[in-house]
Scaffold this active site. Structure first.
Site, PDB file in Angstrom:
ATOM      1  N   ILE A 158      59.281 -88.113 -18.053  1.00 61.81           N
ATOM      2  CA  ILE A 158      57.921 -88.399 -17.419  1.00 61.81           C
ATOM      3  C   ILE A 158      56.849 -88.443 -18.745  1.00 61.81           C
ATOM      4  CG2 ILE A 158      55.791 -87.777 -15.890  1.00 61.81           C
ATOM      5  CD1 ILE A 158      58.336 -86.624 -14.129  1.00 61.81           C
ATOM      6  N   ARG A 236      54.026 -78.471 -12.657  1.00 61.70           N
ATOM      7  CA  ARG A 236      54.150 -77.217 -11.736  1.00 61.70           C
ATOM      8  C   ARG A 236      52.969 -76.356 -11.575  1.00 61.70           C
ATOM      9  NH1 ARG A 236      57.574 -79.831 -10.167  1.00 61.70           N
ATOM     10  NH2 ARG A 236      60.004 -79.515 -10.371  1.00 61.70           N
ATOM     11  N   GLU A 265      51.436 -73.723  -2.343  1.00 60.16           N
ATOM     12  CA  GLU A 265      51.394 -74.890  -1.492  1.00 60.16           C
ATOM     13  C   GLU A 265      51.975 -74.872  -0.082  1.00 60.16           C
ATOM     14  OE1 GLU A 265      52.107 -77.555  -5.560  1.00 60.16           O
ATOM     15  OE2 GLU A 265      53.462 -77.786  -4.058  1.00 60.16           O
ATOM     16  N   HIS A 284      50.505 -83.047  -3.621  1.00 60.60           N
ATOM     17  CA  HIS A 284      51.787 -83.110  -4.242  1.00 60.60           C
ATOM     18  C   HIS A 284      52.351 -84.367  -3.870  1.00 60.60           C
ATOM     19  CE1 HIS A 284      55.260 -80.323  -6.049  1.00 60.60           C
ATOM     20  NE2 HIS A 284      55.523 -81.589  -6.148  1.00 60.60           N
TER      21      HIS A 284
END
Length: 316
Positions: A158, A236, A265, A284
């Site tokens: 990523i 994260r 979360e 998210h």
């Protein structure tokens, strides 16, 4: 072969098919599973899929039939892999499915900061343009990305994709990772973390969460950033000390932050970042394009097919 899917809703809220997995055995699919329901639902399972439902050592020890755990995500912190290994249970994950979607989302956040389209659309729909004495108006400073410096912490798949897109926008790119990569493309430089913090106009987090970097975005790090800089986290949540970030935003130590992940979360309603004017928070969802979820489903299915044929794919 008994298959149990513990929390299938986030992967498949109804726009995908479970049929490829259902074809591999007797399959029970649950949209959500609480911790107290895990043993009841999995007691006869040979195969369990989980995304966020925790399978700790106590639960694993009470599932003697369990042979395989498929994590429908890249991170496997929800599974006690040591306990699983001791019990002879195979654990797989699904890497790489969301690379393009997450990188794209980073720039959705960045462009929303640089040129806040949604803000202006809302103002036009409130008749501000119709009532304007001028042919245009702008009440937010707008920013051109060309020649700005993008800092990327973590240079996996990523991080590399984000760097590639940043270069296409004409940005300079600085990276920091646990190991220094060699043969970097033109326009990308590896620098120490403190230098990255000091020099960058935008910093995007793409590193795994470890004991060493938990909360490393703290008051010290934030104070070393430019006060015009923007922080993006699609990695994260616990990488950031949220109290320190809130104070940094309130005191204008940095210009703003875009957070797709938080330390807890769903977040507590009293999380101060939710009320911070210069924080943009999304639930998210960077990974959750239809294309990425189709890819995730295909990888998870292939992992299980390979296991049943005596092969090992994406073994943790």
């Amino acid at each position: 072969m008994k298959i149990v899917i513990l929390d299938g809703f986030t992967l498949n809220p109804g726009d995908l098919s479970w049929q490829p997995i259902e074809a591999l055995g007797e399959c029970d699919i649950y949209e959500r599973t609480s911790h107290s329901q895990v043993l009841e639902r999995c007691h006869d399972a040979h195969i369990v899929f989980t995304n966020k439902v925790v399978l700790d050592s106590q639960i694993i020890a009470q599932l003697p039939k369990l042979k395989y755990i498929g994590v429908t995500a890249t991170g496997v912190n929800v599974v006690d892999t040591v306990a699983a290994k001791k019990q002879g249970i195979i654990v797989t994950n699904t890497p790489g499915y969301g690379t393009d979607s997450v990188a794209q989302f980073v720039f959705s956040q960045l462009l929303n900061w640089a040129q806040p389209v949604a803000h202006y659309d809302d103002s036009v729909k409130q008749n501000r343009w119709s009532n304007s004495p001028d042919f245009c108006y702008y009440d937010h400073s707008m920013i051109e990305l060309n020649n700005l410096t993008m800092g990327i912490v973590g240079y996996g798949a990523i991080g590399k994709k984000v760097a590639q897109i940043a270069l296409a926008f004409g940005m300079k790119v600085l990276i920091f990772s646990r190991t220094q990569p060699h043969g970097l493309p033109a326009g990308i430089d590896f620098v120490p973390l403190n230098e990255l913090a000091r020099r960058c106009d935008v910093i995007s987090l793409h590193c795994p969460l470890t004991a060493d970097n938990n909360g490393f975005i703290n008051a010290k790090f934030l104070s070393s950033m430019k006060n015009s800089a923007y922080l993006i986290n699609t990695g994260r949540g616990p990488l950031i000390n949220e109290v320190d970030l809130f104070h940094a935003l309130q005191e204008k130590v940095i210009a703003g932050a875009a957070l797709d992940v938080l330390a807890m979360e769903p977040p507590a309603k009293n999380n101060p970042l939710i009320k911070a004017d210069t924080a943009t928070i999304t639930p998210h969802i960077a990974w959750a394009t239809l294309t990425a979820r189709k890819r995730l489903m295909a990888i998870a299915t292939q992992n299980l097919q390979d296991f049943l044929q005596g092969k090992m794919s994406n073994l943790v």
